[in-house]
Design a protein around this motif. Structure first.
Motif, PDB file in Angstrom:
ATOM      1  N   VAL A   1      20.571  59.449  21.791  1.00 48.90           N
ATOM      2  CA  VAL A   1      20.119  58.568  20.718  1.00 48.90           C
ATOM      3  C   VAL A   1      18.641  58.810  20.440  1.00 48.90           C
ATOM      4  O   VAL A   1      18.249  59.000  19.306  1.00 48.90           O
ATOM      5  N   MET A   2      17.846  58.790  21.487  1.00 46.93           N
ATOM      6  CA  MET A   2      16.409  58.970  21.318  1.00 46.93           C
ATOM      7  C   MET A   2      16.068  60.448  21.184  1.00 46.93           C
ATOM      8  O   MET A   2      16.717  61.305  21.758  1.00 46.93           O
ATOM      9  N   GLU A   3      15.021  60.695  20.406  1.00 47.73           N
ATOM     10  CA  GLU A   3      14.561  62.064  20.214  1.00 47.73           C
ATOM     11  C   GLU A   3      13.911  62.564  21.499  1.00 47.73           C
ATOM     12  O   GLU A   3      13.161  61.855  22.139  1.00 47.73           O
ATOM     13  N   ARG A   4      14.242  63.791  21.842  1.00 44.64           N
ATOM     14  CA  ARG A   4      13.633  64.392  23.028  1.00 44.64           C
ATOM     15  C   ARG A   4      12.921  65.652  22.614  1.00 44.64           C
ATOM     16  O   ARG A   4      13.451  66.461  21.866  1.00 44.64           O
TER      17      ARG A   4
ATOM     18  N   SER B   1      30.736  55.354  29.439  1.00 42.41           N
ATOM     19  CA  SER B   1      30.642  54.432  28.311  1.00 42.41           C
ATOM     20  C   SER B   1      29.263  54.531  27.664  1.00 42.41           C
ATOM     21  O   SER B   1      28.296  54.991  28.278  1.00 42.41           O
ATOM     22  N   ALA B   2      29.170  54.067  26.415  1.00 42.82           N
ATOM     23  CA  ALA B   2      27.889  54.083  25.708  1.00 42.82           C
ATOM     24  C   ALA B   2      26.869  53.215  26.427  1.00 42.82           C
ATOM     25  O   ALA B   2      25.683  53.537  26.472  1.00 42.82           O
ATOM     26  N   LEU B   3      27.325  52.108  27.006  1.00 39.06           N
ATOM     27  CA  LEU B   3      26.415  51.236  27.738  1.00 39.06           C
ATOM     28  C   LEU B   3      25.831  51.946  28.957  1.00 39.06           C
ATOM     29  O   LEU B   3      24.635  51.870  29.226  1.00 39.06           O
ATOM     30  N   ALA B   4      26.691  52.668  29.676  1.00 40.10           N
ATOM     31  CA  ALA B   4      26.226  53.363  30.873  1.00 40.10           C
ATOM     32  C   ALA B   4      25.343  54.560  30.524  1.00 40.10           C
ATOM     33  O   ALA B   4      24.481  54.942  31.306  1.00 40.10           O
ATOM     34  N   MET B   5      25.546  55.142  29.358  1.00 39.42           N
ATOM     35  CA  MET B   5      24.761  56.321  28.967  1.00 39.42           C
ATOM     36  C   MET B   5      23.321  55.966  28.631  1.00 39.42           C
ATOM     37  O   MET B   5      22.440  56.805  28.686  1.00 39.42           O
ATOM     38  N   GLY B   6      23.082  54.742  28.233  1.00 35.82           N
ATOM     39  CA  GLY B   6      21.730  54.347  27.864  1.00 35.82           C
ATOM     40  C   GLY B   6      21.314  55.009  26.574  1.00 35.82           C
ATOM     41  O   GLY B   6      22.075  55.043  25.615  1.00 35.82           O
TER      42      GLY B   6
END
Length: 131
Positions: free
Chosen positions: A74-77, A65-70
């Motif tokens: 989404v954030m730039e790496r 799930s999106a919640l479990a993925m954190g």
């Protein structure tokens, strides 16, 4: 409540006296006790076995799930250009071993007097004996 409530005369004694006066009870189950029986639609189970529920509802998903993925995806790496045990330090820069002002406390701020005499009683001798 004697003398306040009306009392009826018991014209017949015995084990069934109360039932005779009040009427017979009911053996029906209350709606609260019945739960959803007779209210919710029930579908027939046309195939039994250990997979009956899964066959009827459909197979689940093993996606995260999106919640479990954190923040993954989404954030730039930024890419790691050089690996090794010092990769993080090389990218960020070496730290400092200086002590912070918070950790130092009052050192360098408060006045300190010299210790003129050492020994186990030095503090008491300088401050004066307690009462």
């Amino acid at each position: 409540s004697a003398g306040v409530m009306e009392r009826t005369e018991v014209s017949k004694g015995g084990i069934t006296a109360g039932n005779d006066a009040a009427g017979a009870g009911s053996g029906e189950m209350s709606a609260l006790s019945m739960g959803s029986a007779g209210v919710m639609e029930r579908s027939a189970v046309n195939k039994g076995g250990i997979t009956a529920g899964n066959d009827a509802a459909g197979a689940g998903s093993n996606e995260m799930s999106a919640l479990a993925m954190g923040s993954a995806g989404v954030m730039e790496r930024s890419g790691v250009t050089k690996g090794g045990i010092t990769a993080g330090n090389d990218a960020v820069g070496a730290g400092s071993n200086e002590m912070s002002a918070l950790a130092m406390g009052s050192a360098g701020v408060m006045e300190r007097s010299g210790v003129t005499k050492g020994g186990i009683t030095a503090g008491n001798d300088a401050a004066g004996a307690g009462s």
